[in-house]
Design a protein around this motif. Structure first.
Motif, short mmCIF file in Angstrom:
data_model
loop_
_atom_site.label_atom_id
_atom_site.label_comp_id
_atom_site.label_asym_id
_atom_site.label_seq_id
_atom_site.Cartn_x
_atom_site.Cartn_y
_atom_site.Cartn_z
N ARG A 10 -58.02 -81.99 -1.66
CA ARG A 10 -58.09 -83.42 -1.37
C ARG A 10 -57.49 -83.70 0.00
O ARG A 10 -57.97 -84.55 0.76
N SER A 11 -56.42 -82.97 0.34
CA SER A 11 -55.81 -83.13 1.66
C SER A 11 -56.75 -82.64 2.76
O SER A 11 -56.86 -83.25 3.82
N LEU A 12 -57.44 -81.52 2.51
CA LEU A 12 -58.41 -81.01 3.48
C LEU A 12 -59.50 -82.04 3.75
O LEU A 12 -59.84 -82.31 4.91
N VAL A 13 -60.05 -82.62 2.71
CA VAL A 13 -61.10 -83.63 2.85
C VAL A 13 -60.58 -84.83 3.65
O VAL A 13 -61.27 -85.34 4.55
N ALA A 14 -59.36 -85.26 3.36
CA ALA A 14 -58.79 -86.41 4.06
C ALA A 14 -58.59 -86.10 5.54
O ALA A 14 -58.85 -86.95 6.40
N VAL A 15 -58.11 -84.90 5.86
CA VAL A 15 -57.89 -84.52 7.26
C VAL A 15 -59.20 -84.56 8.04
O VAL A 15 -59.28 -85.10 9.15
N ILE A 16 -60.26 -84.01 7.46
CA ILE A 16 -61.55 -83.95 8.15
C ILE A 16 -62.16 -85.34 8.29
O ILE A 16 -62.67 -85.72 9.35
N GLU A 17 -62.10 -86.14 7.23
CA GLU A 17 -62.75 -87.45 7.26
C GLU A 17 -61.98 -88.46 8.10
O GLU A 17 -62.58 -89.34 8.72
N LEU A 18 -60.66 -88.34 8.14
CA LEU A 18 -59.85 -89.30 8.88
C LEU A 18 -59.51 -88.81 10.28
O LEU A 18 -59.02 -89.57 11.11
N GLY A 19 -59.74 -87.52 10.55
CA GLY A 19 -59.58 -87.01 11.90
C GLY A 19 -58.17 -86.60 12.28
O GLY A 19 -57.84 -86.59 13.47
N GLY A 20 -57.33 -86.25 11.31
CA GLY A 20 -56.00 -85.79 11.69
C GLY A 20 -55.05 -85.67 10.51
O GLY A 20 -55.25 -86.31 9.46
N TYR A 21 -54.01 -84.85 10.68
CA TYR A 21 -53.03 -84.63 9.62
C TYR A 21 -52.22 -85.90 9.34
O TYR A 21 -51.93 -86.23 8.20
N LEU A 50 -59.32 -72.43 9.09
CA LEU A 50 -60.20 -73.55 8.74
C LEU A 50 -60.31 -74.57 9.86
O LEU A 50 -61.24 -75.39 9.86
N PHE A 51 -59.38 -74.53 10.80
CA PHE A 51 -59.38 -75.49 11.91
C PHE A 51 -59.16 -74.76 13.23
O PHE A 51 -58.46 -73.74 13.29
N ASP A 52 -59.78 -75.29 14.30
CA ASP A 52 -59.53 -74.82 15.65
C ASP A 52 -58.88 -75.94 16.44
O ASP A 52 -59.24 -77.12 16.27
N LYS A 53 -57.94 -75.60 17.31
CA LYS A 53 -57.27 -76.61 18.12
C LYS A 53 -58.10 -76.90 19.35
O LYS A 53 -58.43 -76.02 20.14
N VAL A 54 -58.48 -78.17 19.50
CA VAL A 54 -59.25 -78.63 20.66
C VAL A 54 -58.43 -79.72 21.33
O VAL A 54 -58.33 -80.84 20.83
N GLY A 55 -57.82 -79.39 22.46
CA GLY A 55 -56.89 -80.33 23.09
C GLY A 55 -55.68 -80.51 22.19
O GLY A 55 -55.01 -79.54 21.82
N GLN A 56 -55.41 -81.74 21.79
CA GLN A 56 -54.30 -82.03 20.90
C GLN A 56 -54.75 -82.19 19.45
O GLN A 56 -53.95 -82.50 18.57
N ARG A 57 -56.04 -82.00 19.20
CA ARG A 57 -56.58 -82.24 17.88
C ARG A 57 -56.93 -80.94 17.16
O ARG A 57 -57.25 -79.93 17.79
#
Length: 282
Positions: A10-21, A50-57
Protein backbone atom coordinates in the motif's frame (compact mmCIF):
# COMPACT_ATOMS: atom_id res chain seq x y z
CA UNK A 1 6.89 -19.52 2.21
CA UNK A 2 7.68 -15.93 1.27
CA UNK A 3 4.90 -13.38 1.72
CA UNK A 4 4.68 -9.75 0.73
CA UNK A 5 3.21 -7.34 3.25
CA UNK A 6 0.03 -5.67 2.02
CA UNK A 7 0.91 -2.71 4.21
CA UNK A 8 4.24 -2.37 2.41
CA UNK A 9 2.50 -2.71 -0.95
CA UNK A 10 0.00 0.00 0.00
CA UNK A 11 2.92 2.32 0.74
CA UNK A 12 4.51 1.48 -2.63
CA UNK A 13 1.28 2.34 -4.45
CA UNK A 14 0.97 5.61 -2.53
CA UNK A 15 4.58 6.62 -3.31
CA UNK A 16 4.12 6.03 -7.04
CA UNK A 17 0.69 7.66 -7.30
CA UNK A 18 1.51 10.68 -5.14
CA UNK A 19 5.04 11.14 -6.45
CA UNK A 20 7.13 10.90 -3.30
CA UNK A 21 7.80 9.32 0.09
CA UNK A 22 6.78 12.41 2.06
CA UNK A 23 3.40 12.75 0.32
CA UNK A 24 2.74 9.03 0.73
CA UNK A 25 3.57 9.30 4.42
CA UNK A 26 1.19 12.23 4.84
CA UNK A 27 -1.66 10.28 3.27
CA UNK A 28 -0.99 7.06 5.19
CA UNK A 29 -0.16 8.74 8.50
CA UNK A 30 3.46 7.56 8.53
CA UNK A 31 6.83 9.26 8.64
CA UNK A 32 9.01 9.49 5.55
CA UNK A 33 11.66 7.16 7.07
CA UNK A 34 8.94 4.59 7.79
CA UNK A 35 7.80 4.66 4.16
CA UNK A 36 11.41 4.38 3.00
CA UNK A 37 11.93 1.35 5.26
CA UNK A 38 8.87 -0.37 3.81
CA UNK A 39 10.12 0.14 0.26
CA UNK A 40 13.54 -1.16 1.26
CA UNK A 41 11.91 -4.27 2.75
CA UNK A 42 10.13 -4.98 -0.53
CA UNK A 43 13.37 -4.54 -2.46
CA UNK A 44 15.16 -6.95 -0.11
CA UNK A 45 12.44 -9.57 -0.44
CA UNK A 46 12.40 -9.38 -4.24
CA UNK A 47 16.10 -8.83 -4.72
CA UNK A 48 15.40 -5.93 -7.08
CA UNK A 49 15.67 -2.18 -6.97
CA UNK A 50 12.20 -0.67 -7.40
CA UNK A 51 13.11 3.01 -7.74
CA UNK A 52 15.80 5.02 -9.54
CA UNK A 53 16.93 8.43 -8.31
CA UNK A 54 16.33 11.15 -10.90
CA UNK A 55 17.54 14.48 -9.58
CA UNK A 56 16.01 14.77 -6.12
CA UNK A 57 13.15 12.41 -6.88
CA UNK A 58 12.74 8.65 -6.61
CA UNK A 59 11.08 7.35 -9.80
CA UNK A 60 9.70 3.81 -10.12
CA UNK A 61 11.75 1.77 -12.58
CA UNK A 62 10.46 -1.11 -14.72
CA UNK A 63 10.44 -3.55 -11.78
CA UNK A 64 8.72 -0.96 -9.60
CA UNK A 65 6.01 -0.39 -12.20
CA UNK A 66 5.48 -4.13 -12.57
CA UNK A 67 5.10 -4.57 -8.81
CA UNK A 68 2.80 -1.53 -8.72
CA UNK A 69 0.33 -3.24 -11.07
CA UNK A 70 0.34 -6.43 -8.98
CA UNK A 71 0.05 -4.42 -5.76
CA UNK A 72 -3.05 -2.55 -6.95
CA UNK A 73 -4.75 -5.83 -7.83
CA UNK A 74 -3.83 -7.46 -4.49
CA UNK A 75 -5.01 -4.45 -2.48
CA UNK A 76 -8.26 -4.32 -4.43
CA UNK A 77 -8.97 -7.99 -3.58
CA UNK A 78 -8.04 -7.42 0.07
CA UNK A 79 -10.33 -4.39 0.40
CA UNK A 80 -13.16 -6.15 -1.41
CA UNK A 81 -12.99 -9.15 0.97
CA UNK A 82 -13.31 -6.87 4.00
CA UNK A 83 -16.22 -5.01 2.42
CA UNK A 84 -18.10 -8.23 1.67
CA UNK A 85 -17.68 -9.73 5.14
CA UNK A 86 -18.18 -6.55 7.09
CA UNK A 87 -21.43 -6.43 9.05
CA UNK A 88 -23.58 -3.49 8.01
CA UNK A 89 -24.33 -1.49 11.14
CA UNK A 90 -24.24 1.87 9.42
CA UNK A 91 -27.27 4.09 9.18
CA UNK A 92 -28.06 7.76 8.75
CA UNK A 93 -28.14 10.44 6.06
CA UNK A 94 -25.06 11.48 4.11
CA UNK A 95 -24.91 14.59 1.93
CA UNK A 96 -22.32 14.29 -0.85
CA UNK A 97 -21.23 17.17 -3.09
CA UNK A 98 -19.52 16.17 -6.34
CA UNK A 99 -18.62 17.80 -9.69
CA UNK A 100 -21.03 16.76 -12.43
CA UNK A 101 -18.41 15.00 -14.56
CA UNK A 102 -17.46 12.75 -11.66
CA UNK A 103 -21.12 12.16 -10.85
CA UNK A 104 -21.46 10.82 -14.38
CA UNK A 105 -18.44 8.50 -14.32
CA UNK A 106 -17.99 7.70 -10.62
CA UNK A 107 -21.41 7.46 -9.01
CA UNK A 108 -22.83 4.60 -11.11
CA UNK A 109 -20.08 2.31 -9.82
CA UNK A 110 -20.59 3.40 -6.21
CA UNK A 111 -24.28 3.90 -5.51
CA UNK A 112 -25.45 0.36 -6.29
CA UNK A 113 -22.79 -1.44 -4.27
CA UNK A 114 -22.82 1.05 -1.40
CA UNK A 115 -26.62 0.95 -1.11
CA UNK A 116 -26.61 -2.85 -1.21
CA UNK A 117 -24.08 -3.11 1.61
CA UNK A 118 -25.53 -0.27 3.68
CA UNK A 119 -29.27 -0.16 2.97
CA UNK A 120 -29.98 1.98 6.05
CA UNK A 121 -27.86 4.86 4.74
CA UNK A 122 -29.70 7.59 2.85
CA UNK A 123 -27.33 9.12 0.28
CA UNK A 124 -28.17 12.62 -0.92
CA UNK A 125 -26.01 13.76 -3.86
CA UNK A 126 -25.64 17.28 -5.26
CA UNK A 127 -23.70 17.98 -8.47
CA UNK A 128 -22.22 21.43 -9.00
CA UNK A 129 -19.00 23.26 -9.90
CA UNK A 130 -16.20 22.69 -7.37
CA UNK A 131 -16.11 26.41 -6.64
CA UNK A 132 -19.78 26.34 -5.68
CA UNK A 133 -19.41 23.21 -3.53
CA UNK A 134 -16.53 24.75 -1.58
CA UNK A 135 -18.08 28.21 -1.24
CA UNK A 136 -18.60 29.54 2.27
CA UNK A 137 -22.35 29.79 1.70
CA UNK A 138 -22.74 26.11 0.72
CA UNK A 139 -19.86 24.11 2.20
CA UNK A 140 -21.78 23.33 5.38
CA UNK A 141 -24.60 21.83 3.33
CA UNK A 142 -22.46 18.72 2.79
CA UNK A 143 -20.88 15.99 4.88
CA UNK A 144 -18.42 14.99 2.16
CA UNK A 145 -17.22 16.95 -0.88
CA UNK A 146 -15.22 15.74 -3.86
CA UNK A 147 -13.75 18.77 -5.61
CA UNK A 148 -11.14 19.92 -8.10
CA UNK A 149 -8.38 22.16 -6.81
CA UNK A 150 -5.66 24.00 -8.74
CA UNK A 151 -2.22 22.49 -7.91
CA UNK A 152 -0.93 25.93 -6.90
CA UNK A 153 -3.81 26.50 -4.50
CA UNK A 154 -3.44 25.36 -0.86
CA UNK A 155 -6.15 22.97 0.20
CA UNK A 156 -7.43 21.46 3.45
CA UNK A 157 -8.83 18.50 1.56
CA UNK A 158 -7.30 15.04 1.34
CA UNK A 159 -5.43 14.64 -1.95
CA UNK A 160 -6.92 11.70 -3.83
CA UNK A 161 -4.75 12.05 -6.92
CA UNK A 162 -3.12 14.56 -9.24
CA UNK A 163 -4.80 14.02 -12.56
CA UNK A 164 -3.89 15.16 -16.06
CA UNK A 165 -6.14 17.73 -17.71
CA UNK A 166 -6.86 16.61 -21.27
CA UNK A 167 -8.67 17.98 -24.30
CA UNK A 168 -11.76 15.98 -25.18
CA UNK A 169 -14.11 15.99 -28.13
CA UNK A 170 -15.53 13.79 -30.85
CA UNK A 171 -12.75 12.30 -32.96
CA UNK A 172 -15.21 12.07 -35.87
CA UNK A 173 -15.43 15.88 -35.90
CA UNK A 174 -12.58 17.63 -37.73
CA UNK A 175 -10.80 20.31 -35.71
CA UNK A 176 -10.79 23.66 -37.53
CA UNK A 177 -7.31 25.02 -38.30
CA UNK A 178 -8.17 28.73 -38.31
CA UNK A 179 -10.17 29.12 -35.07
CA UNK A 180 -10.62 26.82 -32.09
CA UNK A 181 -14.24 26.40 -30.91
CA UNK A 182 -14.72 25.75 -27.21
CA UNK A 183 -17.53 24.14 -25.24
CA UNK A 184 -17.07 25.08 -21.58
CA UNK A 185 -18.72 25.28 -18.18
CA UNK A 186 -19.57 28.77 -16.80
CA UNK A 187 -17.17 31.17 -15.08
CA UNK A 188 -15.83 29.66 -11.87
CA UNK A 189 -15.04 26.30 -13.46
CA UNK A 190 -11.42 25.20 -12.89
CA UNK A 191 -11.26 23.67 -16.37
CA UNK A 192 -12.53 26.85 -18.05
CA UNK A 193 -9.97 29.02 -16.24
CA UNK A 194 -7.09 26.72 -17.19
CA UNK A 195 -8.14 26.47 -20.85
CA UNK A 196 -8.39 30.24 -21.26
CA UNK A 197 -5.11 30.81 -19.41
CA UNK A 198 -3.22 28.40 -21.67
CA UNK A 199 -4.79 29.61 -24.91
CA UNK A 200 -3.90 33.21 -24.12
CA UNK A 201 -0.25 32.14 -24.03
CA UNK A 202 -0.26 31.18 -27.70
CA UNK A 203 -1.37 32.67 -31.01
CA UNK A 204 -4.18 30.27 -31.93
CA UNK A 205 -7.52 32.05 -32.39
CA UNK A 206 -10.37 30.73 -30.27
CA UNK A 207 -13.94 31.42 -29.25
CA UNK A 208 -16.45 30.00 -26.78
CA UNK A 209 -19.41 28.66 -28.75
CA UNK A 210 -21.42 27.05 -25.95
CA UNK A 211 -21.61 27.24 -22.15
CA UNK A 212 -23.30 24.72 -19.85
CA UNK A 213 -22.60 23.62 -16.26
CA UNK A 214 -23.96 20.13 -16.91
CA UNK A 215 -21.70 17.49 -18.47
CA UNK A 216 -24.54 15.97 -20.47
CA UNK A 217 -25.16 19.38 -22.03
CA UNK A 218 -21.49 19.66 -22.98
CA UNK A 219 -21.49 16.14 -24.44
CA UNK A 220 -24.53 16.96 -26.58
CA UNK A 221 -22.89 20.17 -27.86
CA UNK A 222 -19.65 18.38 -28.70
CA UNK A 223 -21.55 15.65 -30.55
CA UNK A 224 -23.22 18.39 -32.59
CA UNK A 225 -19.79 19.66 -33.63
CA UNK A 226 -19.80 22.85 -31.55
CA UNK A 227 -16.26 22.39 -30.27
CA UNK A 228 -13.97 20.73 -27.75
CA UNK A 229 -13.62 20.98 -23.98
CA UNK A 230 -11.24 19.95 -21.19
CA UNK A 231 -11.71 17.38 -18.42
CA UNK A 232 -9.66 15.51 -15.84
CA UNK A 233 -8.45 12.35 -17.58
CA UNK A 234 -10.08 10.08 -14.99
CA UNK A 235 -13.50 11.64 -15.62
CA UNK A 236 -13.66 11.42 -19.43
CA UNK A 237 -16.98 9.71 -20.30
CA UNK A 238 -17.14 6.92 -22.86
CA UNK A 239 -19.08 9.15 -25.25
CA UNK A 240 -16.05 11.43 -25.76
CA UNK A 241 -12.50 10.98 -27.02
CA UNK A 242 -9.20 12.42 -25.83
CA UNK A 243 -8.03 14.79 -28.57
CA UNK A 244 -4.44 15.72 -29.42
CA UNK A 245 -3.63 18.45 -31.96
CA UNK A 246 -0.85 20.96 -32.52
CA UNK A 247 -3.26 23.83 -31.79
CA UNK A 248 -4.23 22.37 -28.40
CA UNK A 249 -1.73 23.35 -25.66
CA UNK A 250 -0.77 21.12 -22.75
CA UNK A 251 -3.16 21.87 -19.89
CA UNK A 252 -1.06 20.52 -17.02
CA UNK A 253 -2.37 18.82 -13.88
CA UNK A 254 -5.30 19.21 -11.52
CA UNK A 255 -5.73 18.05 -7.92
CA UNK A 256 -8.74 15.94 -6.97
CA UNK A 257 -9.41 16.29 -3.23
CA UNK A 258 -11.90 14.98 -0.68
CA UNK A 259 -13.19 17.30 2.03
CA UNK A 260 -14.65 15.62 5.11
CA UNK A 261 -16.93 18.05 6.92
CA UNK A 262 -18.21 17.91 10.49
CA UNK A 263 -20.99 15.35 10.34
CA UNK A 264 -23.39 13.52 12.62
CA UNK A 265 -22.42 10.24 10.96
CA UNK A 266 -18.59 10.12 10.74
CA UNK A 267 -18.54 6.32 10.24
CA UNK A 268 -20.83 6.59 7.23
CA UNK A 269 -18.71 9.40 5.80
CA UNK A 270 -15.51 7.38 6.34
CA UNK A 271 -16.99 4.35 4.59
CA UNK A 272 -18.13 6.32 1.55
CA UNK A 273 -14.67 7.92 1.45
CA UNK A 274 -13.17 4.42 1.16
CA UNK A 275 -15.44 3.66 -1.80
CA UNK A 276 -14.55 6.88 -3.61
CA UNK A 277 -10.81 6.47 -3.03
CA UNK A 278 -10.88 2.87 -4.26
CA UNK A 279 -12.68 3.85 -7.50
CA UNK A 280 -10.55 6.90 -8.30
CA UNK A 281 -7.27 5.11 -7.60
CA UNK A 282 -8.19 1.93 -9.45
Amino acid sequence: MKQLSLDNLRSLVAVIELGGYAKAGDMLGKSQPAISLQIKKLEEQLGKRLFDKVGQRQIANLEGQQLYQHAKAMLAINDEVFRQFEQSALSGRLRLGIPSEFATTLLPSIIGEFSLLYPDVSLEVTSALSRSLLGEATTHDFDLILALVDPEQPSKGELVLQDELVWVGDKMQRLAEDKLSLVLAPNGCVYRSRVIEKLKQQTTSWRITYTNADLYGLIAAIKQGLGVTALAKSSVPKELDIIRHRNLPNLGKIKICLFNQDTQHPQVSAKLTEFILARLKA
